[in-house]
Design an enzyme around this catalytic site. Structure first.
Site, PDB file in Angstrom:
ATOM      1  N   GLU A   1      47.360  50.399  50.945  1.00 55.01           N
ATOM      2  CA  GLU A   1      46.108  51.144  51.056  1.00 55.01           C
ATOM      3  C   GLU A   1      45.049  50.429  51.897  1.00 55.01           C
ATOM      4  OE1 GLU A   1      46.146  53.702  46.941  1.00 55.01           O
ATOM      5  OE2 GLU A   1      45.324  51.700  46.814  1.00 55.01           O
TER       6      GLU A   1
ATOM      7  N   ASP B   1      49.939  53.475  34.052  1.00 51.53           N
ATOM      8  CA  ASP B   1      48.587  54.030  33.883  1.00 51.53           C
ATOM      9  C   ASP B   1      48.656  55.553  33.772  1.00 51.53           C
ATOM     10  OD1 ASP B   1      49.319  54.056  36.592  1.00 51.53           O
ATOM     11  OD2 ASP B   1      47.264  53.846  37.317  1.00 51.53           O
TER      12      ASP B   1
HETATM   13  C1  TNX Z   1      47.689  52.794  43.919  1.00 51.40           C
HETATM   14  S1  TNX Z   1      50.201  51.102  43.982  1.00 51.40           S
HETATM   15  C2  TNX Z   1      47.470  51.445  44.145  1.00 51.40           C
HETATM   16  C3  TNX Z   1      46.643  50.682  43.198  1.00 51.40           C
HETATM   17  C4  TNX Z   1      46.046  51.545  42.145  1.00 51.40           C
HETATM   18  C5  TNX Z   1      47.069  52.535  41.640  1.00 51.40           C
HETATM   19  C6  TNX Z   1      46.556  53.388  40.514  1.00 51.40           C
HETATM   20  C7  TNX Z   1      49.399  50.427  45.027  1.00 51.40           C
HETATM   21  C8  TNX Z   1      50.168  49.533  45.819  1.00 51.40           C
HETATM   22  N1  TNX Z   1      48.101  50.721  45.132  1.00 51.40           N
HETATM   23  O1  TNX Z   1      45.644  49.990  43.907  1.00 51.40           O
HETATM   24  O2  TNX Z   1      45.596  50.746  41.110  1.00 51.40           O
HETATM   25  O3  TNX Z   1      47.466  53.367  42.713  1.00 51.40           O
HETATM   26  O4  TNX Z   1      47.577  54.135  39.922  1.00 51.40           O
END
Ligand code: TNX
Length: 776
Positions: free
Chosen positions: A337, A430
């Protein structure tokens, strides 16, 4: 013999009469073991382990001694039976020993023989021996019902050969979003070890906090470990701090604690995104040089590492200390991300990108990550990244952790890279585990116990040669909405049991009903060990047949009781008393006239409580009320999250289902006969979400008063306005407040659409419940 299970009672009787115990000691009873062993063969006779029985280990074998002490510890805490660990000696009840000729050659495997003479565990490696000891502990604690002081444990003769299906059997714990106390992390390690899970991935850094002391960069924890919680309107209190971090001494202690239990701690230092806490501490490492605050917004935030030498000096300095603390071969560098806006907007970054001959920012991310990977490789370590690092071409040294489904894993394996699966939503703990109203906050994708159990980590797309790249899988505990250790515990247990069996046991041994039959023993262990496991899969759900409206019309309701797993015996009362094993067994839906109550609990066939009693109030008001979780999203919308009242509460919080993009809910088919008004339990929450480019999708509804209104429409969201209720100024109302209005007199069923018109720049309004009123 009160409190003894029938089988234990018979065994005790046999002992008292001096009768040798027979093979029938636990014939027919489920093998009390999770994960299930690869091979189990029945034997002749049985063996009884009594108080003071000896567990013998080879003289001088400290690891075997430790495994034995863990076995003894679990049996003492769960069963109240004291065993004695001794080095050397013949004729011990239980022996544990490494033997090069142990009849299981697979790594981490063990052989376990129960005969009328005793219990023998052999393995070719220390990990296998430890797992054999964990299995013995489970075999000695089969009784769900009675718990401590059950006396001697009788184990039927059998031969077990056991080894894992996958080598990476993991859990990820996000300690960045909400810091988790060291003791809670150790408690998780204990249970991972007991479940033969062997990788604890710690998500140590993120926008909202940096959690590891780095001696060279002290600001990371002086500044970066703390944030000021956001408010729902009104100024923040700068003295209010939320956060924490682990000192290097504490982390060394945790790593050693885990290693003793055959769990490797895999650290993650997230880059180049999820780095706002770094920029808050060392702004020069960022692209803009500006110093943001440690983030309070969940989701995706814009701050990225710069791509110049200063960043790599910093990252290498951090990794030097990380490598010194964590012996793990694998080091996780995140890569998820990372919104590329800052890199796109920076002339310096663009110049560097061109100088490196890279075609775009994704390729720049691959170059960035690979540079870090090379540094790790030069130190004998291996890099793991989330699957986004594939977007600019796969970094040659990377192992991929696939979270956006399984495509990343399949692609990477085909390119000859190792992969670990942790696909959302299935392995995202979660995600809520049921649709119950009493479920705490989380993501609204429902991932029940059965969903985790059904998950198979081996993608069907991969042929046998590619399949060898699949190291295994892990479940991820992201903690944006898990504010307390209680909540983490609720999210992890018992879903960890389903995970462990999927990762350890052979695929062909997988059997959901067999698993359920073996689970009560584990739930009893949790109870004795003080692990507050969720009972979501077993808790009673109350369903009014034909719906609440039919019941209102008839003046009587037919209520069906069920549970998610369809397992156990439901027992209930209708007089307000607490249900017990002696209460009537639920057989068929109950016909009741409001006002009435039902209290119902679920028991195993040995009388063990599987789900705490749940209470149901059958009143006309309840039939006209919908809780937040029973409201629907407006057309084209989706409720993505169940959020707490405040983002950093220290206890259990009321929760609200929300669609971050539209503050709009539907009370479907509201029966308006006799209804004169509406009462909405409203809540004002912080709007602390990093929506990145999706921010433009947030829908705004025009307001007519300064703080906005709650607008109620009849017959859908384009229907006529039935009521408009102005919202109180945030400074003058508590975070939760009722809103009431009269509704026009009508009859029949109508979809009520409820929309907040408050500014989308301000707090996020939510709905706790909606009740239709009949007062004149
Ligand atoms: C996506 S999974 C994210 C996390 C968040 C999560 C919440 C990933 C590599 N990045 O930063 O906490 O979704 O479900």
């Amino acid at each position: 013999m009160k409190g003894l299970g029938l089988r234990a009672a018979l065994a005790a009787l046999a002992m008292a009469l001096g009768v040798p115990s027979m093979a029938s000691a636990d014939d027919g009873a489920p093998l009390p073991m999770i994960p299930l062993a690869a091979e189990v063969l029945p034997g002749q006779g049985a063996f009884t382990v009594s108080a003071g029985a000896v567990i013998a280990v080879p003289a001088g074998d400290a690891q075997a001694r430790f495994a034995a002490s863990q076995l003894a510890d679990m049996v003492r805490r769960v069963r109240g039976l004291n065993l004695v660990v001794r080095e050397g000696g013949q004729g011990a009840a239980i022996t544990l020993a490494i033997r090069p000729d142990a009849p299981v050659a697979q790594a981490e495997g063990y052989a376990l023989r129960v005969t009328a003479q005793g219990i023998r565990v052999t393995a070719r490696d220390e990990t296998g021996l430890f797992y054999g000891a964990m299995t013995v502990a489970q075999l000695l604690t089969p009784e769900g019902a009675s718990g401590a002081d059950q006396g001697p444990a009788t184990v039927a003769a059998r031969e077990i050969r056991d080894w894992p299906r996958f080598s990476w059997r993991g859990m990820m714990l996000d300690v960045a979003r909400h810091f988790q106390p060291l003791d809670s992390v150790k408690a998780l390690v204990d249970q991972m070890a007991a479940h033969k899970l062997n990788r604890l991935h710690l998500h140590l850094t993120d926008d909202q906090g940096w959690r590891l002391e780095i001696k060279r960069y002290p600001e990371l924890t002086k500044v970066g470990a703390w944030r000021t919680p956001p408010t729902a309107g009104g100024p923040a209190n700068p003295d209010e701090r939320c956060g924490g971090f682990y000192t290097q001494d504490q982390m060394r202690d945790l790593v050693a604690y885990a290693a003793a239990r055959h769990v490797t701690v895999v650290p993650e230092i997230d880059m180049p995104g999820h780095a706002q806490a770094v920029m808050a501490s060392y702004p020069a490492i960022g692209v803009t040089g500006e110093r943001p605050k440690v983030a309070v917004d969940w989701g995706v935030n814009p701050y990225l590492f710069n791509v110049d030498e200063g960043s790599f000096t910093f990252i290498q300095g951090v990794l030097d200390e990380v490598m010194a603390l964590f012996p793990s071969t694998y080091i996780h560098v995140g890569g998820d991300e990372a919104l590329k806006d800052e890199w796109k907007a920076s002339p310096r970054v663009q110049e560097r990108m061109r100088a490196l001959g890279l075609k775009d920012e994704n390729a720049l991310q691959t170059w960035f990550i690979e540079r870090v990977g090379q540094y790790l490789a030069a130190h004998g370590r291996r890099m793991i990244g989330w699957d986004e690092i594939l977007e600019g071409g796969i970094p040659p040294t990377a192992t991929i952790m696939s979270w956006r489904g399984i495509k990343g894993a399949v692609d990477a394996a085909r390119m000859d890279h190792d992969v670990i699966l942790s696909p959302a939503p299935t392995l995202y703990l979660d995600s809520l585990q049921s649709r119950r109203n009493d479920e705490p906050a989380g993501r609204l994708a429902i991932v029940g116990l059965a969903d985790i159990y059904a998950y198979d980590a081996m993608p069907a797309e991969l042929d046998a040669t590619m399949a060898r790249h699949v190291l295994g899988a892990q479940a991820n505990v992201w903690t944006e909405y898990m504010m307390t250790p209680w909540h983490v515990t609720h999210a992890v247990y018992p879903r960890i049991d389903a995970l462990a069996e999927g990762l350890w046991s052979p695929k062909e041994r997988r059997d959901w009903h067999g698993f359920l039959a073996r689970l009560p023993a584990q739930l009893a262990r949790y109870r004795h060990l003080g692990v507050d496991a969720a009972d979501s899969a077993f808790a009673v759900d109350f369903t009014v047949e034909g719906g609440a409206n039919a019941a209102l019309a008839a003046g009587a309701a037919t209520v069906a009781l069920s549970n998610q797993a369809g397992f156990g015996t439901i027992r209930y009362t209708t007089d307000g008393s607490a249900p017990t094993v002696a209460s009537p067994r639920y057989e068929a839906p109950l016909r009741l006239t409001p006002p009435a109550v039902i209290d119902a609990a679920v028991f195993s066939d040995t009388g063990q409580l599987l789900a705490a009693p749940r209470h149901y109030d059958l009143t006309a008001e309840a039939l006209r009320t919908r809780q937040s979780g029973e409201l629907a999203a407006c057309p084209q919308g989706e409720m993505g999250l169940r959020v707490p009242l405040t983002p950093d509460a220290t206890g259990r919080s009321p929760v609200f289902n929300v669609n971050l993009f539209d503050t709009c809910w539907v009370y479907p088919k509201a029966r308006l006969d006799g209804v004169t008004g509406i009462m909405v339990r409203a809540a004002r929450l912080a709007r602390n979400y990093g929506l990145a480019h999706d921010i433009v999708k947030v829908r705004s509804h025009p307001a007519t008063t300064p703080d906005g209104e709650l607008v109620v429409r009849m017959d859908g969201c384009d229907g006529p306005v039935a009521a408009t209720i102005p919202l109180p100024p945030p400074s003058q109302a508590p975070a939760q407040f009722p809103l009431t209005a009269r509704l026009p007199v009508t009859v029949g069923e109508h979809d009520l659409c409820l929309t907040y018109t408050a500014s989308i720049q301000g707090p996020l309004y939510a709905i706790g419940s909606v009740t239709l009123r009949t007062e004149p």
